[in-house]
Design a protein around this motif. Structure first.
Motif, PDB file in Angstrom:
ATOM      1  N   PRO A  36       0.849  -1.195   0.000  1.00 11.18           N
ATOM      2  CA  PRO A  36       0.000   0.000   0.000  1.00 11.18           C
ATOM      3  C   PRO A  36       0.884   1.244   0.000  1.00 11.18           C
ATOM      4  CG  PRO A  36      -0.562  -1.530   1.789  1.00 11.18           C
ATOM      5  CD  PRO A  36       0.750  -1.955   1.236  1.00 11.18           C
ATOM      6  N   ASP A  37       0.285   2.408  -0.192  1.00 10.86           N
ATOM      7  CA  ASP A  37       1.077   3.631  -0.152  1.00 10.86           C
ATOM      8  C   ASP A  37       1.439   3.989   1.289  1.00 10.86           C
ATOM      9  OD1 ASP A  37      -1.456   4.189   0.645  1.00 10.86           O
ATOM     10  OD2 ASP A  37      -1.619   6.090  -0.413  1.00 10.86           O
ATOM     11  N   GLU A  38       2.518   4.760   1.425  1.00  8.61           N
ATOM     12  CA  GLU A  38       3.006   5.227   2.718  1.00  8.61           C
ATOM     13  C   GLU A  38       3.206   4.079   3.717  1.00  8.61           C
ATOM     14  OE1 GLU A  38       4.049   8.234   2.919  1.00  8.61           O
ATOM     15  OE2 GLU A  38       3.263   8.707   0.929  1.00  8.61           O
ATOM     16  N   THR A  39       3.858   3.023   3.241  1.00 12.85           N
ATOM     17  CA  THR A  39       4.138   1.856   4.075  1.00 12.85           C
ATOM     18  C   THR A  39       5.646   1.665   4.187  1.00 12.85           C
ATOM     19  OG1 THR A  39       2.089   0.767   3.407  1.00 12.85           O
ATOM     20  CG2 THR A  39       3.804  -0.630   4.325  1.00 12.85           C
ATOM     21  N   TYR A  67      24.689  -4.419  -3.322  1.00 10.14           N
ATOM     22  CA  TYR A  67      24.037  -3.247  -3.900  1.00 10.14           C
ATOM     23  C   TYR A  67      22.534  -3.499  -3.921  1.00 10.14           C
ATOM     24  CZ  TYR A  67      22.481   0.136  -7.365  1.00 10.14           C
ATOM     25  OH  TYR A  67      21.801   1.132  -8.018  1.00 10.14           O
ATOM     26  N   VAL A  68      21.784  -2.593  -3.328  1.00 11.14           N
ATOM     27  CA  VAL A  68      20.335  -2.734  -3.216  1.00 11.14           C
ATOM     28  C   VAL A  68      19.661  -1.623  -4.021  1.00 11.14           C
ATOM     29  CG1 VAL A  68      18.357  -2.809  -1.664  1.00 11.14           C
ATOM     30  CG2 VAL A  68      20.560  -3.716  -0.914  1.00 11.14           C
ATOM     31  N   GLU A  69      18.704  -2.020  -4.864  1.00 12.45           N
ATOM     32  CA  GLU A  69      17.943  -1.053  -5.652  1.00 12.45           C
ATOM     33  C   GLU A  69      16.461  -1.385  -5.550  1.00 12.45           C
ATOM     34  OE1 GLU A  69      18.787   0.857  -9.873  1.00 12.45           O
ATOM     35  OE2 GLU A  69      17.718  -1.044 -10.116  1.00 12.45           O
ATOM     36  N   VAL A  70      15.653  -0.372  -5.290  1.00 11.83           N
ATOM     37  CA  VAL A  70      14.209  -0.541  -5.155  1.00 11.83           C
ATOM     38  C   VAL A  70      13.513   0.398  -6.131  1.00 11.83           C
ATOM     39  CG1 VAL A  70      12.227  -0.437  -3.613  1.00 11.83           C
ATOM     40  CG2 VAL A  70      14.464  -1.131  -2.717  1.00 11.83           C
ATOM     41  N   LYS A  71      12.552  -0.144  -6.889  1.00 12.02           N
ATOM     42  CA  LYS A  71      11.777   0.660  -7.831  1.00 12.02           C
ATOM     43  C   LYS A  71      10.294   0.539  -7.507  1.00 12.02           C
ATOM     44  CE  LYS A  71      15.001   0.539 -11.756  1.00 12.02           C
ATOM     45  NZ  LYS A  71      15.148   0.213 -13.193  1.00 12.02           N
ATOM     46  N   THR A  92      10.265   3.706   2.258  1.00 12.29           N
ATOM     47  CA  THR A  92       8.830   3.904   2.431  1.00 12.29           C
ATOM     48  C   THR A  92       8.176   4.022   1.066  1.00 12.29           C
ATOM     49  OG1 THR A  92       9.151   5.043   4.544  1.00 12.29           O
ATOM     50  CG2 THR A  92       7.037   5.361   3.443  1.00 12.29           C
ATOM     51  N   SER A  93       7.129   3.256   0.847  1.00 12.23           N
ATOM     52  CA  SER A  93       6.417   3.307  -0.439  1.00 12.23           C
ATOM     53  C   SER A  93       5.568   4.580  -0.485  1.00 12.23           C
ATOM     54  CB  SER A  93       5.523   2.081  -0.592  1.00 12.23           C
ATOM     55  OG  SER A  93       4.533   2.044   0.422  1.00 12.23           O
ATOM     56  N   HIS A  94       5.645   5.293  -1.594  1.00 12.93           N
ATOM     57  CA  HIS A  94       4.860   6.519  -1.770  1.00 12.93           C
ATOM     58  C   HIS A  94       3.712   6.327  -2.752  1.00 12.93           C
ATOM     59  CE1 HIS A  94       7.689   8.713   0.673  1.00 12.93           C
ATOM     60  NE2 HIS A  94       8.684   8.324  -0.102  1.00 12.93           N
ATOM     61  N   GLU A  98       3.161  -2.836  -7.040  1.00 11.19           N
ATOM     62  CA  GLU A  98       4.300  -3.741  -6.977  1.00 11.19           C
ATOM     63  C   GLU A  98       5.616  -2.961  -6.927  1.00 11.19           C
ATOM     64  OE1 GLU A  98       4.093  -6.403 -10.265  1.00 11.19           O
ATOM     65  OE2 GLU A  98       2.507  -7.627  -9.387  1.00 11.19           O
ATOM     66  N   HIS A  99       6.386  -3.215  -5.887  1.00 13.01           N
ATOM     67  CA  HIS A  99       7.722  -2.642  -5.754  1.00 13.01           C
ATOM     68  C   HIS A  99       8.743  -3.753  -5.998  1.00 13.01           C
ATOM     69  CE1 HIS A  99       5.420   0.549  -3.904  1.00 13.01           C
ATOM     70  NE2 HIS A  99       6.495   1.297  -3.810  1.00 13.01           N
TER      71      HIS A  99
END
Length: 214
Positions: A36-39, A67-71, A92-94, A98-99
Motif C-alpha cells: 500500500p502507499d506510505e508503508t 548493492y540494493v535497488e528498489v523501484k 517507504t512506499s509513496h 508492486e515494488h
C-alpha cells in the motif's frame, strides 16, 4: 547481468517474510512486494560464503558488499545504495502497487570461490517498527506501547483495505476494457464474414454469367 525474479509476498495479512538464496557473481536477484502507499519496509540481510575447511557457509568478513535497488510501480528508483556484507535497508512506499527489490554483489572479483548465500528478512508496515526502541525513546509504559501497536495495526489494516479497493478498481477497469475489445473483435469478425460472403456471391454470379449458365 542475469536477472532472477521472485514473488516474495503479496501484502494482505502477514507482513513479514524470511528466506535465503544463492547468488552468482553476475547474478541479480529481484523480489516483488505488493505494498500500500506510505508503508515502511525494512530488509535485514546477511551474506555468507562457503568455507571448505568448515564445510559450511560462514559469514563474510571483507571484500563483499551488496548493492540494493528498489523501484516503485512507475519504475521510479526509491532506493539505490551499496551496503556492507551484512546490513539493513529501509524505504517507504509513496505509491501503491508492486515494488521491485533487487540485490547483487558490488564486486566482480570475489575473494570467495563459488556462490554466496544471502539470508534476507523483509518486514512490512507495523512489523518493521522496533517497538522496544520506540518505548525507550518516547518513555512509554507497557499499556501505552500496546495502544501504540494497536493504532499502528489499525492504520496498516486501513491502508491494506484501501489498496485492495484500488486493486479491485484496476481489475474492474481491465475486465471492462477486455470485454469491450472482445465485443469489437466479434463485430469486426462478423463484418468480415458478411463482406467475404457478399464477395463470393458476386464472384459466383459473374462466373455463371460468363459461362452463360444463368
Amino acid at each position: 547481468m542475469a536477472w532472477t525474479f521472485f514473488t516474495v509476498f503479496c501484502s494482505t495479512i502477514v507482513a513479514a517474510s524470511a528466506l535465503y538464496f544463492h547468488i552468482g557473481e553476475t547474478e541479480r536477484k529481484c523480489f516483488i512486494e505488493e505494498l500500500p502507499d506510505e508503508t515502511m519496509v525494512v530488509g535485514n540481510y546477511k551474506v555468507q560464503a562457503f568455507d571448505k575447511n568448515a564445510n559450511d557457509y560462514m559469514p563474510v568478513t571483507s571484500g563483499i558488499g551488496m548493492y540494493v535497488e528498489v523501484k516503485d510501480p512507475s519504475d521510479k528508483v526509491v532506493l539505490s545504495r551499496t551496503y556492507a556484507a551484512e546490513g539493513r535497508f529501509t524505504f517507504t512506499s509513496h505509491s501503491a502497487g508492486e515494488h521491485i527489490i533487487c540485490l547483487n554483489s558490488n564486486s566482480t572479483a570475489w575473494l570467495y570461490a563459488g556462490q554466496l548465500r544471502v539470508h534476507l528478512d523483509i518486514s512490512v508496515g507495523e512489523h518493521a517498527v522496533d517497538y522496544q526502541q520506540v518505548q525507550a525513546k518516547d518513555k512509554l509504559s507497557e499499556l501505552q506501547l500496546r495502544i501504540r501497536q494497536l493504532l499502528d495495526q489499525v492504520e496498516q489494516i486501513t491502508k491494506e483495505q484501501n489498496y485492495q479497493r484500488f486493486r479491485e478498481e484496476r481489475f474492474r477497469q481491465t475486465s471492462e476494457s477486455t470485454n469491450q475489445r472482445v465485443l469489437w473483435w466479434s463485430i469486426a469478425q462478423t463484418l468480415i464474414l458478411l463482406l467475404t460472403g457478399f464477395w463470393q456471391m458476386q464472384h459466383l454470379k459473374s462466373f455463371f454469367q460468363a459461362k452463360k449458365l444463368v
